[in-house]
Scaffold this motif. Sequence first.
Motif, PDB file in Angstrom:
ATOM      1  N   LEU A  62      68.171 -12.819  47.045  1.00 53.20           N
ATOM      2  CA  LEU A  62      67.847 -12.232  45.739  1.00 53.20           C
ATOM      3  C   LEU A  62      69.099 -12.071  44.875  1.00 53.20           C
ATOM      4  O   LEU A  62      69.019 -12.037  43.656  1.00 53.20           O
TER       5      LEU A  62
ATOM      6  N   CYS B 130      59.310 -17.862  44.286  1.00 50.05           N
ATOM      7  CA  CYS B 130      60.486 -18.011  43.403  1.00 50.05           C
ATOM      8  C   CYS B 130      60.356 -17.129  42.161  1.00 50.05           C
ATOM      9  O   CYS B 130      61.298 -16.423  41.782  1.00 50.05           O
ATOM     10  N   LEU B 131      59.191 -17.176  41.531  1.00 50.33           N
ATOM     11  CA  LEU B 131      59.003 -16.420  40.287  1.00 50.33           C
ATOM     12  C   LEU B 131      59.051 -14.907  40.546  1.00 50.33           C
ATOM     13  O   LEU B 131      59.590 -14.152  39.739  1.00 50.33           O
ATOM     14  N   THR B 132      58.487 -14.480  41.674  1.00 47.92           N
ATOM     15  CA  THR B 132      58.526 -13.051  42.019  1.00 47.92           C
ATOM     16  C   THR B 132      59.971 -12.611  42.223  1.00 47.92           C
ATOM     17  O   THR B 132      60.387 -11.547  41.751  1.00 47.92           O
ATOM     18  N   ALA B 133      60.758 -13.445  42.919  1.00 48.36           N
ATOM     19  CA  ALA B 133      62.171 -13.117  43.141  1.00 48.36           C
ATOM     20  C   ALA B 133      62.892 -12.998  41.800  1.00 48.36           C
ATOM     21  O   ALA B 133      63.693 -12.076  41.588  1.00 48.36           O
ATOM     22  N   GLN B 134      62.613 -13.896  40.886  1.00 50.04           N
ATOM     23  CA  GLN B 134      63.244 -13.844  39.561  1.00 50.04           C
ATOM     24  C   GLN B 134      62.929 -12.534  38.848  1.00 50.04           C
ATOM     25  O   GLN B 134      63.821 -11.882  38.292  1.00 50.04           O
ATOM     26  N   ARG B 135      61.671 -12.122  38.906  1.00 45.36           N
ATOM     27  CA  ARG B 135      61.272 -10.859  38.255  1.00 45.36           C
ATOM     28  C   ARG B 135      62.036  -9.680  38.851  1.00 45.36           C
ATOM     29  O   ARG B 135      62.515  -8.809  38.149  1.00 45.36           O
ATOM     30  N   HIS B 136      62.153  -9.683  40.196  1.00 45.91           N
ATOM     31  CA  HIS B 136      62.814  -8.558  40.870  1.00 45.91           C
ATOM     32  C   HIS B 136      64.295  -8.478  40.538  1.00 45.91           C
ATOM     33  O   HIS B 136      64.806  -7.392  40.289  1.00 45.91           O
ATOM     34  N   ILE B 137      64.995  -9.595  40.517  1.00 45.49           N
ATOM     35  CA  ILE B 137      66.437  -9.526  40.229  1.00 45.49           C
ATOM     36  C   ILE B 137      66.664  -9.197  38.753  1.00 45.49           C
ATOM     37  O   ILE B 137      67.567  -8.424  38.409  1.00 45.49           O
ATOM     38  N   ASP B 138      65.806  -9.735  37.863  1.00 41.71           N
ATOM     39  CA  ASP B 138      65.932  -9.388  36.440  1.00 41.71           C
ATOM     40  C   ASP B 138      65.811  -7.877  36.269  1.00 41.71           C
ATOM     41  O   ASP B 138      66.584  -7.245  35.543  1.00 41.71           O
TER      42      ASP B 138
END
Length: 435
Positions: A80, A422-430
């Motif tokens: 992440l 992938c998209l869920t990981a992007q949301r979490h790090i953002d």
Amino acid sequence: MDILIENGILIPMNIACHESTLYFKGYLGIENERISFISHDKKDADEFVALHSDCYRIDATGKIVMPGFINTHTHVAMALLRGISDDVPLMEWLEQHIWPVESKMEYRDVLVGARLGILEMLLGGTTAFVDMYPFEEAVAEAAEGVGIRAVVSPCLMDFKMEHFENDWQQIIKRFSNSRLVTIMMGPHAVYTLSEQNLQRSITLSKELGTGNHIHLSETAVEVENAHKKYGMTPTEYLEKAGLFKTPTLAAHCVVMSERDIEILSRHNVSVVHNPQSNMKLGSGIAPVKRFLDAGINVSIGTDGASSNNDLDMWEEMRTASLLQKAVTGDPSVIPAYTALQMATVNGAQAIGRKGELGVLSRGALADIQLVNIEKPHLYPHTNLISELVYSTHSSDVETVIVNGTIVVENRKCLSVDEREACLTAQRHIDNLLSK
Ligand SMILES: [Zn+2]
């Protein structure tokens, strides 16, 4: 489901290094979670089919069939944090960039990060990993959910002890009957633990019958500080504290004296070599040849994806081999088969499962990868072992089986929606970076 793998080139990895017998064309059968036969003889395959008429058949023509890799040191949820900080030394990286974000991470973030990292590992043929992190319960949940074997090490650090006590108890409660998840204690490092908290790890590991997984002598600064504080090296300190009386997995071991190496050898401590992370953080180059000469079991790890920046065991294995040749000036150091052993059988030994993992043999657990070698960068076929270590990419892995279950087929993970992960990981790090 019973599985028959036919016509592949099998690399069992339980054969001593002798060029002509390291692989053969043949058949492999899986019953439930274990390998029930491995043979070059078609008659054995016919017999298997007669007994298991509804078995799932995989045609492995043009493919290598070999044990999955065991990544023996990582922090998988750090996938992440990939790319949030590069090109700085270890302590600055940890204190100014990683720990501030990690302090905001919650269970759900670790779960999402672990899922992303596990997906990356499975698609590249890694079937087991040894982890260390806070919220290891979430890592265990992700591993079981996606279908990879995991040794989780709840992390002991002085400023997170309460968290640790909750974490290991939850893991025992939820995963003690798991087919995929086992536990080791995770004393983080000499520089993050008081003597009392280190002793807590030792006591607990004896009570629970687990080993300890620790960062050891990763940098010169760590060794200097141990000298200032304790008047000895981190390895000498841990020996004195009694850590090595428990099965110990020591990650990094970059800055090591001859005496340190003798201590690790005498106590059968396994060393995890993490060459790319050590290179990227400018920590140095572990004296792997000296470890091997001293009879120490050396396995391979990627470390976390934010100091590497990937979880690719093919790359790590190649780097381990090439780097030792460069630093010793001796191209015979870590030949291809030794590198493959480090990524498979030595990894199994490091987690106390020699003979059961990291090999293709009757009765071993079916953790297997199939690699497509019908590719321009792998032709012509003259020495398959050299091809695997020096030329193969993780994207050449086509099928992955963990504990007798197919989890990747035709390069697609069957248990997780990749795009969604992938998209869920992007949301979490953002979200974490905006806090
Ligand atoms: Zn690490």
